[in-house]
Design a protein around this motif. Structure first.
Motif, PDB file in Angstrom:
ATOM      1  N   TRP A  67       0.841  -1.374   0.109  1.00 28.23           N
ATOM      2  CA  TRP A  67      -0.098   0.092   0.031  1.00 28.23           C
ATOM      3  C   TRP A  67       0.807   1.096  -0.065  1.00 28.23           C
ATOM      4  N   MET A  68       1.937   1.255   0.439  1.00 25.39           N
ATOM      5  CA  MET A  68       2.990   2.288   0.612  1.00 25.39           C
ATOM      6  C   MET A  68       3.328   2.477  -0.835  1.00 25.39           C
ATOM      7  N   GLN A  69       3.550   1.535  -1.481  1.00 29.90           N
ATOM      8  CA  GLN A  69       4.086   1.496  -2.951  1.00 29.90           C
ATOM      9  C   GLN A  69       2.687   2.063  -3.809  1.00 29.90           C
ATOM     10  N   ALA A  70       1.445   1.742  -3.595  1.00 31.07           N
ATOM     11  CA  ALA A  70       0.541   2.030  -4.291  1.00 31.07           C
ATOM     12  C   ALA A  70       0.379   3.599  -4.096  1.00 31.07           C
ATOM     13  N   ARG A  71       0.475   4.054  -2.897  1.00 27.93           N
ATOM     14  CA  ARG A  71       0.455   5.637  -2.688  1.00 27.93           C
ATOM     15  C   ARG A  71       1.543   6.312  -3.319  1.00 27.93           C
ATOM     16  N   ALA A  72       2.572   5.790  -3.506  1.00 31.67           N
ATOM     17  CA  ALA A  72       3.650   6.447  -4.026  1.00 31.67           C
ATOM     18  C   ALA A  72       3.415   6.449  -5.886  1.00 31.67           C
ATOM     19  N   ALA A  75     -11.932   9.990  -9.684  1.00 29.95           N
ATOM     20  CA  ALA A  75     -13.479  10.003  -9.969  1.00 29.95           C
ATOM     21  C   ALA A  75     -13.854   8.715  -9.850  1.00 29.95           C
ATOM     22  N   LEU A  76     -12.973   7.688 -10.469  1.00 34.13           N
ATOM     23  CA  LEU A  76     -13.477   6.091 -10.443  1.00 34.13           C
ATOM     24  C   LEU A  76     -13.870   5.746  -9.161  1.00 34.13           C
ATOM     25  N   ASP A  77     -12.977   6.052  -8.107  1.00 35.95           N
ATOM     26  CA  ASP A  77     -12.981   5.490  -6.724  1.00 35.95           C
ATOM     27  C   ASP A  77     -12.904   6.677  -5.852  1.00 35.95           C
ATOM     28  N   PRO A  78     -13.882   7.598  -5.703  1.00 38.54           N
ATOM     29  CA  PRO A  78     -13.955   8.784  -4.871  1.00 38.54           C
ATOM     30  C   PRO A  78     -13.454   8.554  -3.320  1.00 38.54           C
ATOM     31  N   GLY A  79     -13.858   7.413  -2.873  1.00 35.49           N
ATOM     32  CA  GLY A  79     -13.221   7.259  -1.478  1.00 35.49           C
ATOM     33  C   GLY A  79     -11.841   6.761  -1.469  1.00 35.49           C
ATOM     34  N   GLY A  80     -11.316   6.288  -2.508  1.00 35.78           N
ATOM     35  CA  GLY A  80      -9.851   5.459  -2.590  1.00 35.78           C
ATOM     36  C   GLY A  80      -8.614   6.429  -2.569  1.00 35.78           C
ATOM     37  N   GLY A  81      -9.001   7.794  -3.108  1.00 34.36           N
ATOM     38  CA  GLY A  81      -7.870   8.679  -3.066  1.00 34.36           C
ATOM     39  C   GLY A  81      -7.192   8.872  -1.594  1.00 34.36           C
ATOM     40  N   SER A  82      -8.341   8.849  -0.712  1.00 32.95           N
ATOM     41  CA  SER A  82      -7.782   9.269   0.719  1.00 32.95           C
ATOM     42  C   SER A  82      -7.544   7.943   1.548  1.00 32.95           C
ATOM     43  N   THR A  83      -7.839   6.898   1.061  1.00 30.96           N
ATOM     44  CA  THR A  83      -7.652   5.758   1.850  1.00 30.96           C
ATOM     45  C   THR A  83      -6.212   5.349   2.079  1.00 30.96           C
ATOM     46  N   GLU A  84      -5.716   4.500   3.214  1.00 28.85           N
ATOM     47  CA  GLU A  84      -4.658   3.770   3.112  1.00 28.85           C
ATOM     48  C   GLU A  84      -4.258   2.958   2.093  1.00 28.85           C
ATOM     49  N   GLN A  85      -5.183   2.283   1.517  1.00 25.19           N
ATOM     50  CA  GLN A  85      -5.054   1.504   0.515  1.00 25.19           C
ATOM     51  C   GLN A  85      -5.662   1.619  -0.875  1.00 25.19           C
ATOM     52  N   PRO A  86      -5.025   2.716  -1.481  1.00 19.13           N
ATOM     53  CA  PRO A  86      -5.495   3.262  -2.666  1.00 19.13           C
ATOM     54  C   PRO A  86      -5.127   2.380  -4.146  1.00 19.13           C
ATOM     55  N   MET A  87      -5.845   2.433  -4.813  1.00 22.67           N
ATOM     56  CA  MET A  87      -5.707   1.811  -6.314  1.00 22.67           C
ATOM     57  C   MET A  87      -5.661   0.362  -6.070  1.00 22.67           C
ATOM     58  N   PRO A  88      -6.427  -0.389  -5.412  1.00 17.85           N
ATOM     59  CA  PRO A  88      -6.712  -1.831  -5.086  1.00 17.85           C
ATOM     60  C   PRO A  88      -6.376  -2.731  -6.152  1.00 17.85           C
ATOM     61  N   PHE A  89      -6.408  -2.475  -7.448  1.00 10.57           N
ATOM     62  CA  PHE A  89      -6.058  -3.150  -8.449  1.00 10.57           C
ATOM     63  C   PHE A  89      -4.535  -3.377  -8.762  1.00 10.57           C
ATOM     64  N   LEU A  90      -3.922  -2.550  -8.118  1.00  9.12           N
ATOM     65  CA  LEU A  90      -2.413  -2.772  -8.004  1.00  9.12           C
ATOM     66  C   LEU A  90      -1.972  -3.688  -7.121  1.00  9.12           C
ATOM     67  N   GLN A 149      -1.884  -7.111  -6.629  1.00  5.48           N
ATOM     68  CA  GLN A 149      -1.078  -8.224  -7.014  1.00  5.48           C
ATOM     69  C   GLN A 149       0.192  -7.884  -7.767  1.00  5.48           C
ATOM     70  N   PRO A 150       0.043  -6.787  -8.986  1.00  4.99           N
ATOM     71  CA  PRO A 150       1.300  -6.482  -9.487  1.00  4.99           C
ATOM     72  C   PRO A 150       2.278  -5.776  -8.388  1.00  4.99           C
ATOM     73  N   LEU A 151       2.078  -5.070  -7.767  1.00  7.86           N
ATOM     74  CA  LEU A 151       2.932  -4.625  -6.746  1.00  7.86           C
ATOM     75  C   LEU A 151       3.597  -5.729  -5.799  1.00  7.86           C
ATOM     76  N   LEU A 152       2.768  -6.653  -5.120  1.00 10.43           N
ATOM     77  CA  LEU A 152       3.346  -7.833  -4.622  1.00 10.43           C
ATOM     78  C   LEU A 152       4.127  -8.767  -5.321  1.00 10.43           C
ATOM     79  N   LEU A 153       3.745  -9.112  -6.434  1.00 10.22           N
ATOM     80  CA  LEU A 153       4.609 -10.145  -7.251  1.00 10.22           C
ATOM     81  C   LEU A 153       5.547  -9.253  -8.309  1.00 10.22           C
ATOM     82  N   ARG A 154       5.786  -7.991  -8.208  1.00  8.58           N
ATOM     83  CA  ARG A 154       6.670  -7.437  -9.075  1.00  8.58           C
ATOM     84  C   ARG A 154       6.308  -7.969 -10.511  1.00  8.58           C
ATOM     85  N   LEU A 155       5.124  -7.463 -10.907  1.00 14.69           N
ATOM     86  CA  LEU A 155       4.424  -7.648 -12.223  1.00 14.69           C
ATOM     87  C   LEU A 155       4.878  -9.164 -12.823  1.00 14.69           C
TER      88      LEU A 155
END
Length: 191
Positions: free
Chosen positions: A60-65, A83-98, A100-106
């Motif tokens: 999640w730190m990487q997703a925020r970066a 706009a697609l995820d109005p609450g996601g921009g302020s959460t500690e876990q943004p861009m949840p679609f990322l 798996q790609p972040l965890l497993l280095r694509l």
């Protein structure tokens, strides 16, 4: 190799570690198991915040970066994500679609193991985490047209997830690396 890791390290096993280990074993082979183990430990150490903390906070730190980097290099795309995820921009876990790609280095997104090895090798050689995050920004931007076409409605996050799920097994390292190099030349992307 995974059992030895669990005995050697206090983190234990997390879902996805076998994906990373598979790349190492395919590179070094079972005959080089001791070397493969230590290479695997090195990969895990390189991404330690992803594995060794509660709730995989490093992801999640990487997703925020990545979100911050997008705001600098592509404000319109960043606004579309908000706009697609109005609450996601302020959460500690943004861009949840990322996640798996972040965890497993694509690893799962690359077309084959060779492409994964190329991507990882360049990321480590060029500068580790900062360059890796530029690669992920490039990965997200590679889908700019599809993301910008998504309508802003309640089901948008599910549709957004599908945009990125369709990439599994399709990517080559070279275009992502070239795009990340171009981003690296811009000031303020991940400062």
């Amino acid at each position: 190799m995974l059992l030895a890791h669990c005995m050697h390290c206090g983190w234990g096993y997390f879902q996805g570690m076998s994906d990373l280990g598979a790349i190492i074993l395919s590179t070094l082979g079972a005959a080089q198991l001791p070397a493969a183990f230590w290479a695997f430990e090195g990969v895990l150490r390189d991404s330690e915040p992803n594995w060794s903390h509660e709730e995989l906070r490093g992801v999640w730190m990487q997703a925020r970066a990545v979100r911050a980097g997008l705001t600098v290099v592509d404000p319109a795309l960043a606004a579309q994500f908000r706009a697609l995820d109005p609450g996601g921009g302020s959460t500690e876990q943004p861009m949840p679609f990322l996640f798996q790609p972040l965890l497993l280095r694509l690893k799962r997104e690359m077309s084959d193991y060779e492409q994964t090895r190329r991507l990882w090798e360049v990321c480590w050689a060029v500068g580790g985490l900062p360059f890796w995050l530029l690669v992920v920004v490039a990965y997200v931007r590679s889908q700019r047209a599809a993301v910008m076409r998504l309508p802003r409605k309640p089901s948008a996050m599910a549709e957004l997830q599908q945009v990125f799920i369709r990439l599994v097994g399709t990517l080559d390292a070279a275009p992502l690396l070239r795009a990340a190099r171009r981003l690296q030349a811009k000031r303020g992307v991940l400062d």
